[in-house]
Design an enzyme around this catalytic site. Structure first.
Site, PDB file in Angstrom:
ATOM      1  N   MET A 193      87.086  -5.304  24.511  1.00 21.23           N
ATOM      2  CA  MET A 193      87.850  -6.083  25.489  1.00 21.23           C
ATOM      3  C   MET A 193      86.967  -7.220  26.012  1.00 21.23           C
ATOM      4  O   MET A 193      87.202  -7.757  27.095  1.00 21.23           O
ATOM      5  CB  MET A 193      88.326  -5.182  26.627  1.00 21.23           C
ATOM      6  N   LEU A 253      80.866  -8.745  26.536  1.00 22.40           N
ATOM      7  CA  LEU A 253      79.970  -8.012  25.633  1.00 22.40           C
ATOM      8  C   LEU A 253      78.600  -7.778  26.256  1.00 22.40           C
ATOM      9  O   LEU A 253      78.030  -8.669  26.892  1.00 22.40           O
ATOM     10  CB  LEU A 253      79.822  -8.792  24.318  1.00 22.40           C
ATOM     11  N   HIS A 254      78.084  -6.574  26.061  1.00 17.42           N
ATOM     12  CA  HIS A 254      76.750  -6.215  26.553  1.00 17.42           C
ATOM     13  C   HIS A 254      76.010  -5.483  25.436  1.00 17.42           C
ATOM     14  O   HIS A 254      76.538  -5.344  24.311  1.00 17.42           O
ATOM     15  CB  HIS A 254      76.845  -5.367  27.830  1.00 17.42           C
ATOM     16  N   SER A 273      81.039  -2.719  30.955  1.00 18.65           N
ATOM     17  CA  SER A 273      81.458  -4.016  31.503  1.00 18.65           C
ATOM     18  C   SER A 273      81.748  -3.888  32.991  1.00 18.65           C
ATOM     19  O   SER A 273      81.649  -4.847  33.740  1.00 18.65           O
ATOM     20  CB  SER A 273      82.700  -4.521  30.776  1.00 18.65           C
ATOM     21  N   GLN A 316      88.273   8.668  24.204  1.00 19.08           N
ATOM     22  CA  GLN A 316      88.909   7.615  23.400  1.00 19.08           C
ATOM     23  C   GLN A 316      88.563   7.785  21.918  1.00 19.08           C
ATOM     24  O   GLN A 316      89.418   7.666  21.041  1.00 19.08           O
ATOM     25  CB  GLN A 316      88.449   6.242  23.903  1.00 19.08           C
ATOM     26  N   MET A 341      75.631   1.618  29.812  1.00 18.45           N
ATOM     27  CA  MET A 341      76.115   0.237  29.842  1.00 18.45           C
ATOM     28  C   MET A 341      77.637   0.222  29.873  1.00 18.45           C
ATOM     29  O   MET A 341      78.287   0.970  29.143  1.00 18.45           O
ATOM     30  CB  MET A 341      75.649  -0.498  28.595  1.00 18.45           C
ATOM     31  N   LYS A 382      80.469   6.403  24.628  1.00 22.47           N
ATOM     32  CA  LYS A 382      80.620   6.440  26.085  1.00 22.47           C
ATOM     33  C   LYS A 382      82.063   6.798  26.441  1.00 22.47           C
ATOM     34  O   LYS A 382      82.305   7.577  27.344  1.00 22.47           O
ATOM     35  CB  LYS A 382      80.235   5.119  26.734  1.00 22.47           C
ATOM     36  N   ASP A 383      83.013   6.212  25.698  1.00 25.45           N
ATOM     37  CA  ASP A 383      84.424   6.581  25.864  1.00 25.45           C
ATOM     38  C   ASP A 383      84.700   7.734  24.902  1.00 25.45           C
ATOM     39  O   ASP A 383      85.368   7.570  23.879  1.00 25.45           O
ATOM     40  CB  ASP A 383      85.312   5.387  25.551  1.00 25.45           C
ATOM     41  N   HIS A 412      77.892  -2.995  23.276  1.00 27.41           N
ATOM     42  CA  HIS A 412      78.720  -3.573  22.197  1.00 27.41           C
ATOM     43  C   HIS A 412      77.848  -4.045  21.039  1.00 27.41           C
ATOM     44  O   HIS A 412      78.217  -3.900  19.872  1.00 27.41           O
ATOM     45  CB  HIS A 412      79.509  -4.777  22.720  1.00 27.41           C
TER      46      HIS A 412
HETATM   47  O1  PAF Z   1      87.002   0.592  24.437  1.00 29.77           O
HETATM   48  C1  PAF Z   1      87.604  -0.497  24.595  1.00 29.77           C
HETATM   49  O2  PAF Z   1      87.017  -1.532  24.884  1.00 29.77           O
HETATM   50  C2  PAF Z   1      89.126  -0.517  24.452  1.00 29.77           C
HETATM   51  O3  PAF Z   1      89.704   0.652  24.924  1.00 29.77           O
HETATM   52  C3  PAF Z   1      89.586  -0.826  23.027  1.00 29.77           C
HETATM   53  C4  PAF Z   1      89.156   0.262  22.054  1.00 29.77           C
HETATM   54  C5  PAF Z   1      89.022  -2.164  22.577  1.00 29.77           C
HETATM   55  C6  PAF Z   1      91.116  -0.904  22.971  1.00 29.77           C
HETATM   56  O4  PAF Z   1      91.596  -1.908  23.802  1.00 29.77           O
END
Ligand code: PAF
Length: 294
Positions: free
Chosen positions: A30, A33-34, A186, A153, A184, A149-150, A37
């Site tokens: 999204m 960037l850090h 955002s 997800q 880290m 980290k997620d 990423h």
């Molecule tokens: O982890 C993220 O930045 C978001 O959830 C993703 C995977 C880009 C989906 O929008």
């Protein structure tokens, strides 16, 4: 590095790469960037000939009271960082290109999204997997890299890929931390200096749980009870969830196993932060008394 804004242009770019027999990796982001990423990009670069990064603040994964409008957008700086990281193409569509008028289809992963972030952010993962499915269809990468980290997800995306037969390999990449241990994110830029200090409670909790595990503690309930109190005692910090789960299916554990993971979400002021890490039970575990503070 090319920057494309429409799904049609992005698909044409990928098709041309495929026609040349070149493999393509995707890092979905999204933006903002850090170093976290950049580590995903480095992992992706090693595994494919070409690297695509998507930059799209996805409205479908934000609740009505969440930070979609405030989410940091620094597109120029992101492009520069991506170029330096050796990215070949950035896909940065408008919201109307991803969700045109008449859009009405959502993807849902049912079980894995019930707890943890799924419980505190209703609909969040429907938005995530829907946009990830769209990105996969538009970009057609052979592999995609997501940060650990997620962690939920990552598990949810893996389930979606398996269940819907996407031909995309999903790679999980380890958390990148600041020197003092803060993961880290955002969203770290929302924190005041005092909140930034308070945010260390997440990493301290992980380290404390790891020490307990290494010393033989096996009782997840005891670890969680101690940490919940220790974190809740910090001024301005509210625990949203704190669980020890199994790595593979996010099922809550009572007794530590080799696949145990501490997973946490807290609110510090108006900022929501998440963190997680594997716990490693001692080889010859014995139940010990939980004591000490984070
Ligand atoms: O982890 C993220 O930045 C978001 O959830 C993703 C995977 C880009 C989906 O929008």
């Amino acid at each position: 590095m090319e920057i494309v804004h429409t799904p049609a242009a992005m698909s044409a770019w990928s098709r041309a790469a495929r026609d040349e027999g070149r493999s393509l990796a995707l890092v979905p982001t999204m933006g903002c960037l850090h170093a976290g990423h950049l580590s995903l990009m480095a992992a992706a670069r090693q595994r494919a000939d070409l690297l695509a990064v998507s930059i799209f603040v996805n409205p479908a994964q934000f609740g009505p009271d969440e930070d979609f409008a405030a989410y940091p957008r620094i597109f120029e700086a992101d492009c520069q960082a991506a170029e330096e990281a050796g990215v070949d193409v950035i896909f940065a569509p408008d919201v109307s290109a991803v969700y045109p008028p008449g859009f009405q289809t959502m993807v849902r992963v049912k079980e894995l999204t019930k707890g943890l972030c799924g419980a505190s952010r209703p609909g969040h993962f429907d938005g995530v997997v829907t946009v990830v499915a769209k990105l996969f269809n538009i970009i057609q990468p052979q592999l995609a890299v997501f940060g650990e980290k997620d962690f939920q997800q990552l598990a949810v995306v893996r389930a979606m890929v398996r269940d819907l037969n996407f031909a995309v390999e999903i790679i999980g990449s380890p958390i990148v931390r600041e020197k003092d241990g803060l993961a880290m994110s955002s969203r770290n830029r929302y924190l005041s200096p005092a909140e930034r200090q308070a945010a260390l409670c997440l990493y301290q909790a992980l380290q404390w749980a790891r020490r307990q595990a290494a010393e033989g503690e096996q009782d997840c309930g005891r670890i969680i009870a101690h940490l919940t109190t220790a974190i809740a005692d910090k001024p301005g910090v509210r625990v949203e969830y704190l669980e020890i789960v199994d790595n593979s299916d996010l099922r809550e554990l009572e007794i530590l196993t080799d696949s145990a993971r501490l997973i946490m979400a807290v609110r510090i002021g108006r900022t929501r932060l998440i963190d997680n890490g594997a716990l490693f039970p001692a080889r010859d575990s014995k139940i010990i008394t939980t004591q000490g503070a984070t």
